[in-house]
Scaffold this motif. Sequence first.
Motif, PDB file in Angstrom:
ATOM      1  N   MET A 135       0.844  -1.188   0.000  1.00 44.06           N
ATOM      2  CA  MET A 135       0.000   0.000   0.000  1.00 44.06           C
ATOM      3  C   MET A 135       0.881   1.240   0.000  1.00 44.06           C
ATOM      4  O   MET A 135       1.931   1.269   0.640  1.00 44.06           O
ATOM      5  CB  MET A 135      -0.900   0.000   1.249  1.00 44.06           C
ATOM      6  CG  MET A 135      -1.952   1.099   1.266  1.00 44.06           C
ATOM      7  SD  MET A 135      -2.857   1.142   2.854  1.00 44.06           S
ATOM      8  CE  MET A 135      -3.655  -0.461   2.853  1.00 44.06           C
ATOM      9  N   ALA A 136       0.442   2.276  -0.680  1.00 42.11           N
ATOM     10  CA  ALA A 136       1.165   3.555  -0.674  1.00 42.11           C
ATOM     11  C   ALA A 136       0.178   4.675  -0.339  1.00 42.11           C
ATOM     12  O   ALA A 136      -0.272   4.785   0.793  1.00 42.11           O
ATOM     13  CB  ALA A 136       1.854   3.791  -2.007  1.00 42.11           C
ATOM     14  N   GLN A 137      -0.216   5.498  -1.313  1.00 39.22           N
ATOM     15  CA  GLN A 137      -1.082   6.636  -1.050  1.00 39.22           C
ATOM     16  C   GLN A 137      -2.475   6.238  -0.530  1.00 39.22           C
ATOM     17  O   GLN A 137      -3.136   7.037   0.144  1.00 39.22           O
ATOM     18  CB  GLN A 137      -1.230   7.500  -2.307  1.00 39.22           C
ATOM     19  CG  GLN A 137      -0.013   8.360  -2.610  1.00 39.22           C
ATOM     20  CD  GLN A 137       1.106   7.591  -3.304  1.00 39.22           C
ATOM     21  OE1 GLN A 137       0.948   6.411  -3.604  1.00 39.22           O
ATOM     22  NE2 GLN A 137       2.228   8.254  -3.569  1.00 39.22           N
ATOM     23  N   SER A 138      -2.916   5.037  -0.825  1.00 41.57           N
ATOM     24  CA  SER A 138      -4.209   4.585  -0.309  1.00 41.57           C
ATOM     25  C   SER A 138      -4.223   4.530   1.220  1.00 41.57           C
ATOM     26  O   SER A 138      -5.289   4.528   1.841  1.00 41.57           O
ATOM     27  CB  SER A 138      -4.561   3.213  -0.874  1.00 41.57           C
ATOM     28  OG  SER A 138      -4.716   3.275  -2.274  1.00 41.57           O
ATOM     29  N   PHE A 139      -3.042   4.494   1.821  1.00 39.44           N
ATOM     30  CA  PHE A 139      -2.913   4.518   3.283  1.00 39.44           C
ATOM     31  C   PHE A 139      -3.605   5.766   3.840  1.00 39.44           C
ATOM     32  O   PHE A 139      -4.352   5.686   4.826  1.00 39.44           O
ATOM     33  CB  PHE A 139      -1.422   4.507   3.648  1.00 39.44           C
ATOM     34  CG  PHE A 139      -1.130   4.471   5.117  1.00 39.44           C
ATOM     35  CD1 PHE A 139      -1.139   3.279   5.815  1.00 39.44           C
ATOM     36  CD2 PHE A 139      -0.799   5.634   5.801  1.00 39.44           C
ATOM     37  CE1 PHE A 139      -0.838   3.245   7.175  1.00 39.44           C
ATOM     38  CE2 PHE A 139      -0.500   5.620   7.152  1.00 39.44           C
ATOM     39  CZ  PHE A 139      -0.522   4.412   7.841  1.00 39.44           C
ATOM     40  N   GLY A 140      -3.374   6.907   3.233  1.00 37.60           N
ATOM     41  CA  GLY A 140      -3.975   8.149   3.685  1.00 37.60           C
ATOM     42  C   GLY A 140      -5.476   8.162   3.513  1.00 37.60           C
ATOM     43  O   GLY A 140      -6.218   8.678   4.368  1.00 37.60           O
ATOM     44  N   ALA A 141      -5.958   7.581   2.418  1.00 33.47           N
ATOM     45  CA  ALA A 141      -7.402   7.517   2.189  1.00 33.47           C
ATOM     46  C   ALA A 141      -8.084   6.667   3.250  1.00 33.47           C
ATOM     47  O   ALA A 141      -9.167   7.008   3.750  1.00 33.47           O
ATOM     48  CB  ALA A 141      -7.681   6.948   0.800  1.00 33.47           C
ATOM     49  N   LEU A 142      -7.452   5.550   3.596  1.00 29.34           N
ATOM     50  CA  LEU A 142      -8.008   4.673   4.624  1.00 29.34           C
ATOM     51  C   LEU A 142      -8.032   5.379   5.980  1.00 29.34           C
ATOM     52  O   LEU A 142      -9.034   5.328   6.713  1.00 29.34           O
ATOM     53  CB  LEU A 142      -7.192   3.385   4.701  1.00 29.34           C
ATOM     54  CG  LEU A 142      -7.678   2.286   5.656  1.00 29.34           C
ATOM     55  CD1 LEU A 142      -9.140   1.960   5.423  1.00 29.34           C
ATOM     56  CD2 LEU A 142      -6.811   1.042   5.508  1.00 29.34           C
TER      57      LEU A 142
END
Length: 466
Positions: free
Chosen positions: A137-144
Amino acid sequence: MPMTDHPASLSLANIEPFSCPAVMIASPASGQGKTTFTAALARLYRNKGLSVKVFKCGPDFLDPMIHEQACGNPVDVVDTWMTTDDYTRFMLAEAAACHDVLIVEAAMGLFDGDSSPAALARQLGLPIWTVINARAMAQSFGALAYGLKHYQPDTPLAGVIAGQVGGDYHVELLRESLPEDIPLVGAIPRDSAMVLPERHLGLVQASELATTLDQQLDNAAALLESRGFGALPPDVTFTLPECDSVEPLLNGCRIAIARDDAFAFIYAANLRTLKALGAELQIFSPVAGDRLPECDAVWLPGGYPELHMTALAENCALVADLEAHVAAGRQLYAECGGMLYLLESLTDQHGATGMMAGLLPGSATLQERLVNLGLEALDLPEGELRGHSFHYSTMTTPMTPWQHTRRQRARYGSDTGEAVYRKGSIQASYHHAYFASAPHAAATLFMASDLTKPMKHALDQASETV
């Protein structure tokens, strides 16, 4: 203020509120690493010379065993329904008065269940650190993380912990993805120190891991420290509620409690409740070959009888003692694994069958999948005895249920829960009761039937004086 054995037994509303660093450790789902992180953080604080108290959200026996080993103090469960609002507040406030830092580990996902960890955090004013497995996971970490904070209004998400991270570049990508109001508390690399062994009901019991668990906890704590963890969470203020007193209805009652690797599922609050009711507790080990101590009542809690069938079958003297105990009309209360031990036989997941005590007709077989899970209550004249069900076995018996528990949430149009069986002075069910939810109801589990009328009279007198 010293810790008390009494479950919400004192009127303490006039005592000043207590403040203490406290935090809830949560995740978006099970399997994210929050239990290992909680245990490692507790050991890290303990190794720094702090007195640490850990709580676990929702019904759980296995995680608290690990946390107790990590922090060196008894671990209690908390829940917005099962442990009741007042008793939950009582435990947290009392702990804040006696310890340097409190850690509450959430159950499952942050918003899962009617009694969700998020609801408990809002109720208690606890800041939340959420552990997110960032592998692949990369930028989706922030969305979560953003979704966890804003899914429900006023969710006190105070920071996130990235688990299973790769190198520094991975950590930087995760940090950059977070909104400004959600800080990255820290990042945990992939390491065997952060993995605990499991089996069908959850983590392997702490007692079975022997000396290796302490070394693993120290290694995990050292790993966290090397990654910059160790700062305390913010202070939280807890106020003791005014609680009803508990009548000593079990004064002079000696209760023999089976406790070993086969019968280990015991809430710390249950023992405190029995002591508050006036009972004398005697611990014995069926697996070690112990005979039944001299007693007025017996409690066989849940656990793993399927892993110790040979040792249990060989303890013929205990079976004879239990038969004599029941023949004399003395109470025997059995929960889940304790009930399976009272049956004629038990078959494990591999098809091996062992002979059990034979005090109840029927047999049970372990299944590959979870059979039942959920919060439920046993309605008794003396109160609503709340608790839960969690088992992988199915049971076949000619016995007719005395009654059924009631599920907190109805399923398939019915709120009927687990069967409760009575045979002579034996009461048995898959239901795991939380005694502090209704101490007077819990007392009836260990009282001879001819004593229930005097108990009812005592309760009536007590209510008249309030």
